[in-house]
Design an enzyme around this catalytic site. Structure first.
Site, PDB file in Angstrom:
ATOM      1  N   ASP A   1       9.530   2.945   0.997  1.00  0.00           N
ATOM      2  CA  ASP A   1       8.360   3.626   1.545  1.00  0.00           C
ATOM      3  C   ASP A   1       8.357   3.379   3.050  1.00  0.00           C
ATOM      4  OD1 ASP A   1       5.863   4.289   2.531  1.00  0.00           O
ATOM      5  OD2 ASP A   1       4.764   3.540   0.802  1.00  0.00           O
TER       6      ASP A   1
ATOM      7  N   LYS B   1       3.250  10.210   8.104  1.00  0.00           N
ATOM      8  CA  LYS B   1       2.649   9.720   9.344  1.00  0.00           C
ATOM      9  C   LYS B   1       3.256  10.348  10.596  1.00  0.00           C
ATOM     10  CE  LYS B   1       0.360   5.495   7.813  1.00  0.00           C
ATOM     11  NZ  LYS B   1      -1.004   5.938   8.127  1.00  0.00           N
TER      12      LYS B   1
ATOM     13  N   PHE C   1       0.864  -1.188   0.000  1.00  0.00           N
ATOM     14  CA  PHE C   1       0.000   0.000   0.000  1.00  0.00           C
ATOM     15  C   PHE C   1       0.892   1.226   0.000  1.00  0.00           C
ATOM     16  CE2 PHE C   1      -2.391   3.496   1.802  1.00  0.00           C
ATOM     17  CZ  PHE C   1      -3.600   3.404   1.123  1.00  0.00           C
TER      18      PHE C   1
END
Length: 394
Positions: free
Chosen positions: A221, A250, A136
Site C-alpha cells: 500500500d 493521494k 490504515f
C-alpha cells in the site's frame, strides 16, 4: 469564513473535525483564506498535492483535457489513461494497471484480486490476508478490515472475515501468521496514519520470502508513500523488495481523485471482463493531471532534491530534539514523509502551529506529521523550524 463555515455546519455531514478556516486559493506551498490571510502548508491535502497548489503544468493539462473530453466510461479507450498506464508500468515492477478513484478503492481492488487469484490458482480455502496492527488502508469494508486500528471498526462490525493483524516489524509474529491458507500480505512501507512508522528492511524481505513459500501475494500500500514522497518514485525502491501488487492514490493526480492498482501480468490476468470495474476510474481529466505530475516527479534530479529537502527538514527537527529533550523524542520517516516524535501532546503542537498559520497533522498523540508539497522551499522549511522553536520555548 463565518459564512462558509455556517453553510457547512448546516448542510454537510458532521463526520470531520474541521479547523476554523475556509480556503479559497492556493499557490505552491501557500494557502489563502477568504479574508486573504496566508498559511504555510505542511499538510498538502494529507500528502496529496505533490507539486503544491495549482501548479501551472497540472492546471494547464486539466484545462486542455477538460476542453477536449471529460468522460466516456471504461467501455472505450482514451489517450490519457493508456499513456498514464504506460508511464506507471515503465517506471515500476508492474505489467498492468487498474484505475479507480481513491486509495480505499485501490486497496479493495487489490484484496479482491488476491482472493480471486488464490481461488483460481489454488482452489477454495486460501483466503487469509495478513495485515499490520496500527495500519490504515481505507474506510470501505475490505480496506477497513485490513486496517489494524480497532477504533475505526467501532459500530461497523462484523468486518470481512479472514483478516489477521500482526505488530509491525515483529518477525516472529509474521512467520506465525503466514501459512498455507494465506492468499496475501498487505503492508504499508511506512505506516502513515499509524504515526509514520517505517518498516525495517528485514521485515519486508521476510514478508517477500514468506509469500513466496506460501504461494501468497505481497501487496504494498503505497497510497501515502508513492509518487516521490520518500525521495524515490515508490518507497519499495528503497528496500529492493518488489511486490506482486501495489496500490497508489493521494499524490498521483496532484489533487484530483485518482487511484491505481498495479500488478504483474500473471496476477492481473485473473481480473477477466466483468470481475471488477469502476465507472469513473481513470477518467481522462484525472489521468491528464497525473501525466503532468509524473512528468516532473519521476525526474531523477527532482527526486534527488526531495531527498535533500527531506534531510534538511530531518536535520532541523533533530536539532530541536537536542534543544528540547524534555518535549521531543526524535524523528521518523523518509524523504518528505516525516513525523516529529513528541513527549508533549502532538495535537497541542499542531494547534499552536495552526495559530501561527502553519498547517500540519497529528495522526497519533505522540506524532506530528509533516507532508509538505515536494516543491517546498528551504526557506519555507526554515520558517516551520523557527515557528516550532518559538512554540517549544514558550
Amino acid at each position: 469564513m463565518a459564512y462558509l463555515k455556517d453553510l457547512g455546519e448546516l448542510y454537510l455531514a458532521q463526520n470531520y473535525r474541521r479547523f476554523p478556516v475556509a480556503f479559497v486559493e492556493g499557490k505552491g506551498a501557500r494557502l489563502f483564506d477568504e479574508e486573504g490571510r496566508e498559511y504555510l502548508d505542511f499538510c498538502a491535502g494529507i500528502a496529496v498535492c505533490a507539486l503544491g497548489h495549482s501548479p501551472p503544468e497540472v492546471v494547464s493539462a486539466i484545462k486542455e483535457q477538460a476542453a477536449r473530453l471529460l468522460h466516456v466510461s471504461n467501455l472505450y479507450w482514451t489517450e490519457p489513461q493508456a499513456r498514464l498506464a504506460q508511464v506507471l508500468v515503465e517506471n515500476s515492477f508492474a505489467d498492468r494497471v487498474f484505475f479507480c478513484n481513491s486509495g480505499a478503492e485501490a486497496v479493495e481492488a487489490a484484496l479482491k484480486l488476491a482472493r480471486r487469484y488464490a481461488w483460481l490458482r489454488h482452489g477454495p480455502g486460501k483466503t487469509k490476508i495478513v495485515a499490520l496492527e496500527n495500519s490504515f488502508h481505507g474506510r470501505t469494508y475490505g480496506a477497513l478490515s485490513a486496517t489494524g486500528q480497532p477504533a475505526y471498526w467501532e459500530g461497523f462490525e462484523p468486518l470481512v472475515p479472514d483478516f489477521v493483524h500482526v505488530p509491525p516489524n515483529d518477525l516472529e509474529a509474521l512467520r506465525e501468521a503466514v501459512d498455507e491458507r494465506t492468499c496475501a500480505v498487505i503492508l504499508e512501507p511506512i505506516l502513515g496514519e499509524g504515526g509514520v512508522i517505517p518498516l525495517e528492511r528485514e521485515f519486508l524481505e521476510t514478508a517477500r520470502r514468506l509469500c513466496d513459500q506460501a504461494g501468497a501475494l505481497l501487496i504494498l500500500d503505497e497510497i501515502q508513500t508513492g509518487v516521490g514522497r520518500t525521495g524515490q518514485l515508490f518507497a519499495y525502491q528503497h528496500y529492493g523488495v518488489e511486490p506482486e501488487v501495489m496500490c497508489l492514490a493521494k499524490g498521483l493526480a496532484g489533487g484530483l481523485p485518482l487511484g491505481a492498482m498495479l500488478a504483474k501480468a500473471e496476477v492481473m490476468e485473473v481480473l477477466s471482463p466483468g470481475s471488477h470495474a469502476s465507472t469513473f476510474g481513470g477518467n481522462p481529466v484525472c489521468c491528464a493531471a497525473a501525466l503532468a505530475v509524473l512528468e516532473r516527479v519521476r525526474d531523477p534530479d527532482f527526486l534527488a532534491e526531495v531527498r535533500l529537502k527531506g534531510e534538511a527538514l530531518r536535520k532541523g527537527l533533530l536539532g530541536l530534539c537536542e534543544k528540547f529533550p524534555e518535549k521531543l523524542k526524535g524523528v521518523r520517516g523518509l524523504g518528505l514523509l516525516l513525523a516529529l516524535e513528541t513527549r508533549i501532546p502532538a495535537p497541542e503542537l499542531m494547534q499552536a502551529l495552526f495559530e501561527r498559520r502553519i498547517l500540519t497533522t497529528a495522526p497519533k498523540p505522540e506524532a506530528l506529521r509533516l507532508t509538505p508539497p515536494l516543491t517546498i522551499s528551504y526557506r519555507e522549511i526554515d520558517a516551520l523550524l523557527s515557528a516550532l522553536e518559538e512554540i517549544l520555548k514558550a
